[in-house]
Design an enzyme around this catalytic site. Sequence first.
Site, PDB file in Angstrom:
ATOM      1  N   GLU A  13       8.604   0.925  -2.331  1.00 28.50           N
ATOM      2  CA  GLU A  13       7.724  -0.254  -2.435  1.00 28.50           C
ATOM      3  C   GLU A  13       8.505  -1.405  -3.049  1.00 28.50           C
ATOM      4  O   GLU A  13       8.393  -2.559  -2.623  1.00 28.50           O
ATOM      5  CB  GLU A  13       6.499   0.059  -3.301  1.00 28.50           C
ATOM      6  CG  GLU A  13       5.562   1.100  -2.698  1.00 28.50           C
ATOM      7  CD  GLU A  13       4.350   1.375  -3.588  1.00 28.50           C
ATOM      8  OE1 GLU A  13       3.853   0.454  -4.250  1.00 28.50           O
ATOM      9  OE2 GLU A  13       3.894   2.546  -3.616  1.00 28.50           O
ATOM     10  N   HIS A  44       0.853  -1.196   0.000  1.00 22.85           N
ATOM     11  CA  HIS A  44       0.000   0.000   0.000  1.00 22.85           C
ATOM     12  C   HIS A  44       0.889   1.247   0.000  1.00 22.85           C
ATOM     13  O   HIS A  44       1.865   1.309   0.758  1.00 22.85           O
ATOM     14  CB  HIS A  44      -0.911  -0.011   1.231  1.00 22.85           C
ATOM     15  CG  HIS A  44      -1.838   1.157   1.271  1.00 22.85           C
ATOM     16  ND1 HIS A  44      -2.943   1.270   0.446  1.00 22.85           N
ATOM     17  CD2 HIS A  44      -1.815   2.287   2.010  1.00 22.85           C
ATOM     18  CE1 HIS A  44      -3.565   2.409   0.677  1.00 22.85           C
ATOM     19  NE2 HIS A  44      -2.901   3.047   1.627  1.00 22.85           N
TER      20      HIS A  44
HETATM   21  C1  GAR Z   1       1.365   0.908  -6.176  1.00 26.76           C
HETATM   22  O1  GAR Z   1       1.770   2.180  -5.757  1.00 26.76           O
HETATM   23  C2  GAR Z   1       0.638   0.177  -5.071  1.00 26.76           C
HETATM   24  O2  GAR Z   1       1.158   0.455  -3.801  1.00 26.76           O
HETATM   25  C3  GAR Z   1      -0.751   0.731  -5.208  1.00 26.76           C
HETATM   26  O3  GAR Z   1      -0.976   0.799  -6.597  1.00 26.76           O
HETATM   27  C4  GAR Z   1       0.280   1.009  -7.251  1.00 26.76           C
HETATM   28  C5  GAR Z   1       0.427  -0.051  -8.294  1.00 26.76           C
HETATM   29  O4  GAR Z   1       1.563   0.180  -9.060  1.00 26.76           O
HETATM   30  N1  GAR Z   1      -1.715  -0.084  -4.560  1.00 26.76           N
HETATM   31  C6  GAR Z   1      -2.797   0.394  -3.964  1.00 26.76           C
HETATM   32  O5  GAR Z   1      -3.081   1.570  -3.952  1.00 26.76           O
HETATM   33  C7  GAR Z   1      -3.661  -0.660  -3.309  1.00 26.76           C
HETATM   34  N2  GAR Z   1      -4.483  -0.070  -2.313  1.00 26.76           N
HETATM   35  P1  GAR Z   1       2.238  -0.972  -9.863  1.00 26.76           P
HETATM   36  O6  GAR Z   1       1.123  -1.590 -10.735  1.00 26.76           O
HETATM   37  O7  GAR Z   1       3.259  -0.296 -10.707  1.00 26.76           O
HETATM   38  O8  GAR Z   1       2.812  -1.957  -8.912  1.00 26.76           O
END
Ligand code: GAR
Length: 220
Positions: A178, A113
Amino acid sequence: MTSQRKRTAILISGRGSNMRALIEAARVPAFPAEIALVLSNRPDAAGLAFAKENGIACAAVDHKIYAGREEFERSMQVLLDLHRIEIICLAGFMRMLTPWFIGQWQGALINIHPALLPAYRGLDTHRRALDDGVKIHGCTAHFVVPAMDEGPIIAQAAVAVLDSDTPETLAARVLAQEHVIYPAALERLAAGRLQVQGNRVFCEDGSGALPAPLRVPAAS
Ligand code: GAR
């Protein structure tokens, strides 16, 4: 060693940069998880192409063709069973999961998250953090429970907010973190090194929070 690696599925809805970080980490033979399946609820998710190019089994289960959430999830469950999946990583998977599905995967379903939970659950976390004027923001890897963006925290990384930040620049620095903490969280889970007691997650090696120093870039 190889046969003991935990068969892991990554669930995505879009870009898949966290998926990519997990796939890269799992290339190392000693990594205790292997990425055995990438599943998307959107057939056009950009991340599917990368997984396919890297020889990973991919599937799309389009949520729009199902009458309800549980029917959709039962289809995903069939594929997860077929691929003998043991751990699921949600990586930008933008569908709420039902208590039924979460119950199937207790202790084996984790999420990343883009905020320091329990602050900024939900969407648009970076803009909301800037609007509130916080000086520290970040990201959280956690076990999934039925309540949205709750569940025992495995790892967090903090990012300093800069005066010059926009939601986009802040998001980019958080995303880089992340990509560090999510593979580390999966590694610990797959190696069986995590113990959950109530809301607290303990790691066998007693290391507590992952090393994630605050990075304050030099003023330009
Ligand atoms: C990421 O920042 C993840 O933390 C967020 O969506 C993005 C996906 O990026 N997730 C949420 O907000 C879930 N509540 P990615 O597809 O490049 O990994």
